[in-house]
Design a protein around this motif. Structure first.
Motif, PDB file in Angstrom:
ATOM      1  N   SER A 132       0.822  -1.202   0.000  1.00 12.36           N
ATOM      2  CA  SER A 132       0.000   0.000   0.000  1.00 12.36           C
ATOM      3  C   SER A 132       0.862   1.261   0.000  1.00 12.36           C
ATOM      4  N   CYS A 133       0.345   2.272  -0.685  1.00  9.65           N
ATOM      5  CA  CYS A 133       0.999   3.578  -0.667  1.00  9.65           C
ATOM      6  C   CYS A 133       0.011   4.650  -1.112  1.00  9.65           C
ATOM      7  N   ALA A 165      -9.927   4.913   1.517  1.00 11.19           N
ATOM      8  CA  ALA A 165     -10.473   3.647   1.042  1.00 11.19           C
ATOM      9  C   ALA A 165      -9.319   2.690   0.765  1.00 11.19           C
ATOM     10  N   HIS A 166      -9.594   1.410   0.818  1.00 13.06           N
ATOM     11  CA  HIS A 166      -8.583   0.423   0.437  1.00 13.06           C
ATOM     12  C   HIS A 166      -8.114   0.718  -0.987  1.00 13.06           C
ATOM     13  N   PRO A 189      -4.358   1.276  -5.443  1.00 12.90           N
ATOM     14  CA  PRO A 189      -5.039   1.473  -6.729  1.00 12.90           C
ATOM     15  C   PRO A 189      -4.590   0.440  -7.748  1.00 12.90           C
ATOM     16  N   GLY A 190      -5.564  -0.036  -8.507  1.00  9.90           N
ATOM     17  CA  GLY A 190      -5.278  -1.058  -9.508  1.00  9.90           C
ATOM     18  C   GLY A 190      -5.307  -2.462  -8.935  1.00  9.90           C
ATOM     19  N   ARG A 191      -5.158  -2.577  -7.616  1.00  9.98           N
ATOM     20  CA  ARG A 191      -5.181  -3.882  -6.964  1.00  9.98           C
ATOM     21  C   ARG A 191      -6.481  -4.098  -6.197  1.00  9.98           C
ATOM     22  N   LYS A 192      -7.014  -3.025  -5.627  1.00 12.43           N
ATOM     23  CA  LYS A 192      -8.231  -3.114  -4.820  1.00 12.43           C
ATOM     24  C   LYS A 192      -9.248  -2.078  -5.286  1.00 12.43           C
TER      25      LYS A 192
END
Length: 185
Positions: free
Chosen positions: A103-104, A154-155, A160-163
């Motif tokens: 995550s970032c 948000a998750h 982004p792109g994964r969740k």
């Protein structure tokens, strides 16, 4: 209601189910972020039993074809809010739950270190219940009494792109300031 010295919320609307899927936060970590997720097992399901089983490492992955990808996965969240607004706490808020993954965002990485993960029982295809949203706000208000929370993401914001969760039906109004990640509560 209040948080014990060990990070567990004491309230009649919170059940405890301690998950083994956590570890300690890095020394000196400032817990300043809430990450909102949604989860349903199987997808679009409405039972919390499979979610509890996943977070407690007891999910029988043979029960549904989609569960196969979860075999051996060790994940958790601090809290799960059911459709009726009831809350289950799986990990002390003082500890690092395994909810964010890679995550970032906002020039920060590894959100598990400094965030509290809150799952809503549901999916990205349908609205959440008013009871869930009310309880989420109350939970955040209680968390802010103990932790210096400043942000809510948000998750999908941190992966982004994964969740994609909590998705387009999640209502941010009243939770964060317009056009920012800053908490509004």
């Amino acid at each position: 209601m209040w948080f014990d010295d060990d990070g567990w919320l004491r309230a009649d609307w919170v059940a405890r189910m301690p998950s083994p899927n956590y570890d300690t936060r890095p020394l000196g970590t400032r817990i300043d972020t809430v990450v909102v997720h949604c989860i349903s097992l199987p997808e679009r399901g409405r039972s919390k039993q499979y979610i509890e089983d996943l977070f407690l490492n007891r999910l029988d992955t043979s029960l549904h074809p989609s569960f196969g990808e979860l075999h051996g996965l060790h994940v958790s969240s601090h809290f799960l809010i059911d459709r009726d607004g009831s809350v289950t706490q799986f990990v002390s808020a003082d500890n690092r739950a395994w909810h964010a993954g890679i995550s970032c965002a906002m020039d920060r990485q590894n959100f598990n270190h400094f965030s509290i993960g809150i799952e809503l029982l549901g999916d990205v295809y349908s609205p959440f219940e008013p009871a869930q949203m009310d309880r989420l706000q109350l939970l955040i208000v209680e968390l802010k009494k103990t932790y210096p929370l400043k942000y809510i993401l948000a998750h999908s914001d941190i992966a982004p792109g994964r969740k994609t969760d909590p998705g387009p039906f999640f209502e941010w109004k009243g939770l964060r300031k317009s056009m920012t990640y800053e908490l509004a509560l």
